[in-house]
Design a protein around this motif. Sequence first.
Motif, PDB file in Angstrom:
ATOM      1  N   THR A   1      41.619  35.946  39.482  1.00  0.00           N
ATOM      2  CA  THR A   1      40.629  35.956  40.621  1.00  0.00           C
ATOM      3  C   THR A   1      40.476  34.747  41.043  1.00  0.00           C
ATOM      4  OG1 THR A   1      39.325  37.768  39.355  1.00  0.00           O
ATOM      5  CG2 THR A   1      38.288  36.709  41.261  1.00  0.00           C
ATOM      6  N   PRO A   2      40.225  33.383  40.051  1.00  0.00           N
ATOM      7  CA  PRO A   2      40.366  31.968  40.898  1.00  0.00           C
ATOM      8  C   PRO A   2      41.626  31.794  41.458  1.00  0.00           C
ATOM      9  CG  PRO A   2      39.231  32.055  38.669  1.00  0.00           C
ATOM     10  CD  PRO A   2      39.898  33.489  38.871  1.00  0.00           C
ATOM     11  N   VAL A   3      42.581  32.015  40.762  1.00  0.00           N
ATOM     12  CA  VAL A   3      44.072  31.848  41.359  1.00  0.00           C
ATOM     13  C   VAL A   3      44.138  32.461  42.610  1.00  0.00           C
ATOM     14  CG1 VAL A   3      46.267  32.014  41.209  1.00  0.00           C
ATOM     15  CG2 VAL A   3      45.103  31.182  39.264  1.00  0.00           C
ATOM     16  N   GLY A   4      43.751  33.658  42.813  1.00  0.00           N
ATOM     17  CA  GLY A   4      43.808  34.620  44.106  1.00  0.00           C
ATOM     18  C   GLY A   4      43.048  33.827  44.942  1.00  0.00           C
ATOM     19  N   HIS A   5      41.862  33.500  44.753  1.00  0.00           N
ATOM     20  CA  HIS A   5      40.882  32.787  45.862  1.00  0.00           C
ATOM     21  C   HIS A   5      41.707  31.594  46.285  1.00  0.00           C
ATOM     22  CE1 HIS A   5      37.165  35.132  44.195  1.00  0.00           C
ATOM     23  NE2 HIS A   5      38.036  35.765  44.773  1.00  0.00           N
ATOM     24  N   VAL A   6      42.017  30.862  45.409  1.00  0.00           N
ATOM     25  CA  VAL A   6      42.833  29.578  45.773  1.00  0.00           C
ATOM     26  C   VAL A   6      43.927  29.797  46.806  1.00  0.00           C
ATOM     27  CG1 VAL A   6      44.095  27.538  44.924  1.00  0.00           C
ATOM     28  CG2 VAL A   6      41.954  28.089  43.747  1.00  0.00           C
ATOM     29  N   VAL A   7      44.716  30.861  46.188  1.00  0.00           N
ATOM     30  CA  VAL A   7      45.892  31.027  47.117  1.00  0.00           C
ATOM     31  C   VAL A   7      45.441  31.547  48.644  1.00  0.00           C
ATOM     32  CG1 VAL A   7      47.915  32.760  47.318  1.00  0.00           C
ATOM     33  CG2 VAL A   7      47.300  31.384  45.187  1.00  0.00           C
ATOM     34  N   ARG A   8      44.441  32.318  48.473  1.00  0.00           N
ATOM     35  CA  ARG A   8      43.823  33.051  49.661  1.00  0.00           C
ATOM     36  C   ARG A   8      43.257  31.795  50.789  1.00  0.00           C
ATOM     37  NH1 ARG A   8      38.718  36.098  49.161  1.00  0.00           N
ATOM     38  NH2 ARG A   8      38.067  34.070  48.853  1.00  0.00           N
TER      39      ARG A   8
ATOM     40  N   VAL B   1      46.402  28.991  50.940  1.00  0.00           N
ATOM     41  CA  VAL B   1      47.527  29.320  51.441  1.00  0.00           C
ATOM     42  C   VAL B   1      47.686  30.552  52.548  1.00  0.00           C
ATOM     43  CG1 VAL B   1      50.091  30.441  50.942  1.00  0.00           C
ATOM     44  CG2 VAL B   1      48.922  28.753  49.761  1.00  0.00           C
ATOM     45  N   LEU B   2      47.037  31.505  52.500  1.00  0.00           N
ATOM     46  CA  LEU B   2      47.000  32.813  53.274  1.00  0.00           C
ATOM     47  C   LEU B   2      46.427  32.695  54.463  1.00  0.00           C
ATOM     48  CD1 LEU B   2      46.760  35.508  50.463  1.00  0.00           C
ATOM     49  CD2 LEU B   2      48.909  34.556  51.652  1.00  0.00           C
ATOM     50  N   ARG B   3      45.121  31.986  54.350  1.00  0.00           N
ATOM     51  CA  ARG B   3      44.296  32.006  55.365  1.00  0.00           C
ATOM     52  C   ARG B   3      44.715  31.178  56.482  1.00  0.00           C
ATOM     53  NH1 ARG B   3      37.952  32.004  53.485  1.00  0.00           N
ATOM     54  NH2 ARG B   3      37.892  34.338  53.047  1.00  0.00           N
ATOM     55  N   PRO B   4      45.328  29.583  56.161  1.00  0.00           N
ATOM     56  CA  PRO B   4      45.983  28.692  57.122  1.00  0.00           C
ATOM     57  C   PRO B   4      47.252  29.395  57.643  1.00  0.00           C
ATOM     58  CG  PRO B   4      45.476  27.781  55.267  1.00  0.00           C
ATOM     59  CD  PRO B   4      45.142  29.099  54.843  1.00  0.00           C
ATOM     60  N   ALA B   5      48.192  30.245  56.921  1.00  0.00           N
ATOM     61  CA  ALA B   5      49.228  30.778  57.313  1.00  0.00           C
ATOM     62  C   ALA B   5      48.868  32.011  58.450  1.00  0.00           C
ATOM     63  CB  ALA B   5      49.785  31.313  56.091  1.00  0.00           C
ATOM     64  N   ALA B   6      47.806  32.599  58.146  1.00  0.00           N
ATOM     65  CA  ALA B   6      47.522  33.621  59.095  1.00  0.00           C
ATOM     66  C   ALA B   6      46.843  32.957  60.402  1.00  0.00           C
ATOM     67  CB  ALA B   6      46.241  34.514  58.410  1.00  0.00           C
TER      68      ALA B   6
END
Length: 344
Positions: A264-271, A274-279
């Motif tokens: 869960t923390p790794v997923g939050h960090v990735v989100r 990585v994911l939000r700036p990429a979006a």
Amino acid sequence: MDLDKPPVRQAPQQQPEGCLVVAIRLPVRIVALVLVLPVRMAWDALVVACRFLNDALLRPLGRALLWLGRVLVVLPLVGLWRYVVVPVGTALARLGKVLVVAPLLWCHRHLLIPVGHALSWLYAHVLRPAAISLGAALAWLARYLVVVPARRLYDWFLAPVGRAAAWCVLGVGRLLVLLVTGIGHVLYWVARVLVVLPALALWRWILAPVGRVLALVGREVLDALRHAWRIAGHISRAVGRFLGTLLRWIFVEPVSWVYRTVLTPVGHVVRDVVLRPAAVAARAVGCTVRQSLAAARASVRQARADMRRLLLGDPRPRPPVARREPSGRGTRTLDNSTTALTKD
């Protein structure tokens, strides 16, 4: 009022059990528990497996087969019945009515009814009087040629002979009844002395005590099996709970802990990283591309219009179309109306 109260039922008093019952009960229950416990645990495991198989496989498979059967069988049969069988049956019914029923009705009305009326008149006016006359003649001949001689033969010969034969048969029957009664009494006493009394003694002194002992043993065995099955159920439930707890400690809780503390923390960090700036970047790039494409389409459209104007000239203005609506100045209002009700 006390007399109307129903009598209080007393609980049946249990008879004291003998030492034989107590001596049989404990070993039988121990042996039954040892034998029944594996069977009960296997039964509970089979029940759990069957429930899982039913929920995970059989019920979805049944629903799929039901839907498939409805699509492949029911709907084609309904369509066949509605669009083929019913129209063909209606056409055949109409054809049969025209080709079979109508000719049969015509034949019955114009052929069979007149022929039936003719045969009825022939029977009523010709055959019936002839049959009555012939019957009367035959009855007179039968009376004087058969009935009267038979009556005299019965009165003068058969009746006396029958009475004598009946008296002889009655005497012989009484003699046979006396003989059979005597022989029956003799056989009854012989069977009573040789069969009934020994069998009664055997039942009273041997079979009945042995049967009571066997009934006691069977009852205790049945009670022991029921008691062992109940105890085995509690033991099987405890073993199942222990295995479930052990599985939760070994597999479920570590996986849950890893999911909560690591994934869960790794997923939050990735989100967040990585994911939000990429979006956001993807949305900006998409917006820029859409604007560029819109500008390019507008430029192409304008260039095509300029080319058409250079080659073909300006388009002719369209002639005005006569509309059914009245113009602004000629509209009818309450102040300016030409109806018969508002004329001055």
